[in-house]
Scaffold this motif. Structure first.
Motif, PDB file in Angstrom:
ATOM      1  N   GLY A   2      -1.565  -2.388  -5.787  1.00 30.49           N
ATOM      2  CA  GLY A   2      -0.560  -1.761  -6.630  1.00 30.49           C
ATOM      3  C   GLY A   2       0.348  -2.702  -7.388  1.00 30.49           C
ATOM      4  N   ARG A  37       2.124   1.730  -3.514  1.00 34.37           N
ATOM      5  CA  ARG A  37       1.007   2.181  -4.358  1.00 34.37           C
ATOM      6  C   ARG A  37       0.714   3.653  -4.127  1.00 34.37           C
ATOM      7  NH1 ARG A  37      -4.473   0.198  -2.122  1.00 34.37           N
ATOM      8  NH2 ARG A  37      -3.806   1.787  -0.621  1.00 34.37           N
ATOM      9  N   ASP A  38       0.645   4.048  -2.877  1.00 33.94           N
ATOM     10  CA  ASP A  38       0.302   5.431  -2.556  1.00 33.94           C
ATOM     11  C   ASP A  38       1.413   6.398  -2.954  1.00 33.94           C
ATOM     12  OD1 ASP A  38      -2.028   4.382  -1.569  1.00 33.94           O
ATOM     13  OD2 ASP A  38      -1.420   4.492   0.540  1.00 33.94           O
ATOM     14  N   ASP A  39       2.649   5.882  -3.069  1.00 29.24           N
ATOM     15  CA  ASP A  39       3.759   6.715  -3.549  1.00 29.24           C
ATOM     16  C   ASP A  39       3.783   6.808  -5.071  1.00 29.24           C
ATOM     17  OD1 ASP A  39       4.595   7.259  -1.007  1.00 29.24           O
ATOM     18  OD2 ASP A  39       6.187   5.751  -0.972  1.00 29.24           O
ATOM     19  N   ALA A  46       0.824  -1.207   0.000  1.00 29.11           N
ATOM     20  CA  ALA A  46       0.000   0.000   0.000  1.00 29.11           C
ATOM     21  C   ALA A  46       0.860   1.260   0.000  1.00 29.11           C
ATOM     22  CB  ALA A  46      -0.936  -0.020   1.202  1.00 29.11           C
ATOM     23  N   ARG A  47       1.982   1.225   0.712  1.00 28.91           N
ATOM     24  CA  ARG A  47       2.872   2.398   0.718  1.00 28.91           C
ATOM     25  C   ARG A  47       3.427   2.663  -0.671  1.00 28.91           C
ATOM     26  NH1 ARG A  47       4.633   0.348   5.805  1.00 28.91           N
ATOM     27  NH2 ARG A  47       6.435  -0.659   4.808  1.00 28.91           N
TER      28      ARG A  47
END
Length: 666
Positions: free
Chosen positions: A563, A532-534, A529-530
């Protein structure tokens, strides 16, 4: 196994030719088949019903489509009940049959009520292949493939080779149909059937009932086979007559001079009781080789041993006896009608008196919904799979065996060859103790509504049912870290676990994503998730046969939601390979399998020209640059033109929407 070249006159070819809509039926080439029937179950069906809505379906265009509720029937909270209400409303809206919770496991129930020799069946369950026992061409596949079939589109698959398995002889006492398929797994492992249909023939068939054949066809999935096919002969006629459907019978068989791509022979009279050790269906040894191992649990049931004979055999073995101290004998009837017959015959009384626990009709422990064993304690099960953690216990020790071995071992408290137990105690083999087939109860199968009434049905959505995530098209360049490097034979149970903790969220992709790959790396969802969010996304790398096991498309969509931009593996299991494409994830392979050893977890890879390599007429090759190590790896893919278009669009649903938009014009 002897390799031949150029199958001809096989029953498999006849079934395919009768339903071919596109392509040339040459092994390795993609074909399209007209689908007569579909099957969905609750663990996969909630997504299928949402996909039907997204595809704009008004009414099913198949001859028969059935939605079963058999996997997740433990209602520990409101989520399962909400999902069941949604599934029933969707079945009513789209013109499907609906099998209520507790009616039974989809595969034997479908066989009893809807199986038709010569028909095609596509199911969003990998064990759909069990219907090959009736002379059907039955294929387990991803939910989106089934949704497309319900809308009248063809089922696309790679034309398989036809592997002829000639059966001779007759099974000895205390050896059963489960030992036949375990013998094939002993010989060939979980890769042996990849790209192949197993077609059974020969004089040994004469002694096998339709339900015996169901056991064998069901576990063809564990060999990796596309499906299994049996002839529709006297055994099938007798089965359909007992079900009150004699008019559904059509005799079907291969030509007398049929030739197969591969030939194999199994002498039934030479077989012995077999057992698959933890934690792979391919880890098969003779029961005598494992004898003496302590047993804490024996479970009878599942789609792999669904027939009345299997339960009646267990009852006959334990009649007048008691299970060993410390052993739980669990019995999961596979159908409500079967349970009725077992009650009338007295088999249930024998089982209960011996200490057995009788559960409701359904999949239950096979999918990790209850009956989880103690960590590290041996559980013997007549199930099709024993992948790590599938039972619901992370550190499990599940063995796969016949009802005879499971029942006898429950009495002795240790793994025991039933022949040795019978000799020691002077027990005669009970023959065929199957009860009379008397119960014909279709009341829990709700038929489709008339079209005018169905059109007014509103879908019942509980708060647990999320919308399908929006998936973006594949970018031309991906620079991302390898978050996981995995070995061979990673199962979909390890990618997206089943069990009582995860399955209640099968309708909520954001919630279910929190369980993704946690059996391999508990921190994967947060790390993914990190990334993907980046805005980078991530990659995963695997060995051979990546994605074996269940057909659940959650194993493709939840990593995609987190992601995942591409998978790079040595090879893929058929259904998961399709599911990745269906949700816009390129399934890439190492052109040189040795390059797998050069990649490490945490390496950053750059994939360039990805869209160009996925263009319909392009060479299926590209290069990955390992920016961490300064290396390059040649990659390839095996996607045919229509799957390339789906991947490029971000999945089948956006691809279909784009095609329909183009057809409608400006």
């Amino acid at each position: 196994m002897v390799a031949r070249h150029g199958a001809r006159g096989t029953l498999t070819q006849r079934l395919i030719d009768d339903h071919l809509t596109e392509g040339e039926p040459v092994p390795g080439r993609e074909i399209g088949l007209r689908v007569d029937q579909t099957l969905t179950q609750d663990a996969t069906g909630t997504l299928v019903m949402q996909e039907l809505e997204a595809l704009g379906l008004d009414r099913a265009r198949t001859r028969v489509s059935v939605q079963y509720v058999d996997h997740n029937i433990l209602q520990a909270d409101e989520r399962n009940a909400e999902d069941h209400a949604f599934l029933r409303s969707a079945a009513r809206r789209f013109g499907l049959w609906f099998s209520k919770p507790g009616n039974g496991v989809s595969h034997p129930v479908h066989m009893q009520h809807f199986g038709v020799p010569g028909a095609t069946l596509a199911g969003s369950d990998s064990h759909t292949c069990a219907a090959g026992s009736l002379g059907m061409f039955a294929v387990g596949t991803g939910g989106l493939e089934v949704a497309l079939a319900v809308t009248g589109r063809p089922l696309r698959l790679t034309m398989p080779e036809v592997w002829g398995v000639r059966l001779t002889g007759r099974l000895p006492a205390w050896v059963s149909a489960k030992d036949i398929v375990l013998e094939l797994l002993r010989r060939h492992g979980v890769h042996g059937g990849v790209g192949r249909v197993l077609e059974y023939h020969g004089p040994g068939l004469a002694s096998l009932t339709a339900m015996d054949r169901h056991v064998i066809a069901n576990m063809g999935a564990e060999l990796g086979a596309t499906t299994s096919v049996f002839p529709a002969d006297g055994a099938v006629r007798d089965f359909l007559r007992a079900e009150g459907r004699a008019d559904a019978f059509t005799p079907l068989s291969a030509d007398d001079d049929a030739r197969y791509d591969l030939d194999e022979e199994v002498d039934l009279s030479a077989l012995e009781p077999l057992i698959a050790r933890p934690s792979s269906p391919g880890n098969v040894v003779p029961v005598r080789e494992a004898a003496g191992e302590p047993v804490d649990q024996s479970v009878i049931g599942s789609s792999a041993n669904p027939g009345p004979r299997d339960f009646a055999m267990a009852a006959a073995i334990v009649r007048g006896r008691q299970t060993a101290s410390g052993v739980s004998l669990d019995v999961n009837p596979t159908a409500r009608e079967l349970l009725q017959d077992l009650v009338v015959s007295g088999a249930v009384t024998d089982l209960v008196a011996a200490g057995a626990r009788i559960h409701q009709a359904g999949c239950l422990g096979c999918i990790g919904m209850g009956q989880a064993p103690a960590a590290g304690r041996n559980s013997l099960r007549t199930f099709p799979r024993n992948f790590p953690g599938r039972s619901g216990t992370e550190e499990d020790a599940v063995w796969l065996c016949s009802p005879e071995t499971a029942a006898v071992s429950a009495l002795t408290g240790v793994i025991t060859d039933p022949r040795d137990w019978a000799d020691e105690h002077g027990v005669r083999h009970p023959g065929d103790p199957a009860p009379h087939r008397g119960a014909h109860n279709a009341a829990m199968l709700e038929p489709p509504l008339p079209p005018e009434e169905a059109a007014g049905v509103e879908l019942v959505r509980g708060p647990n049912i999320s919308a399908l995530p929006r998936l973006d098209p594949v970018p031309d360049e991906v620079t991302a870290p390898v978050l996981l490097k995995m070995g061979d034979d990673v199962s979909t149970d390890e990618i997206s676990p089943a069990g009582a903790r995860a399955l209640p969220y099968r309708s909520s992709i954001p919630k279910l994503a929190d369980f993704t790959f946690t059996r391999i790396d508990p921190d994967y969802p947060a790390r993914a998730a990190r990334e993907r969010d980046d805005g980078r996304g991530h990659l995963v790398v695997a060995g051979d046969n990546y994605g074996q096991g269940s057909s659940r498309e959650h194993a493709a969509i939840t990593p995609r939601y987190l992601g995942l931009r591409a998978v790079i593996a040595k090879s893929y299991a058929r259904i998961h390979w399709q599911n990745l494409a269906n949700f816009g994830v390129p399934a890439l392979e190492f052109a040189d399998p040795g390059d797998y050893d050069r990649v490490r977890r945490g390496d950053e890879l750059r994939l360039t020209g990805l869209r160009a390599a996925l263009a319909p007429d392009a060479e299926p090759e590209l290069t990955a640059v390992n920016t961490t190590r300064g290396e390059e790896y040649r990659l390839r893919h095996r996607l045919p033109a229509h799957r390339r278009r789906s991947v490029l669009a971000g999945g089948i649903i956006p691809a279909v929407a784009a095609e329909e938009g183009a057809a409608d014009g400006p």
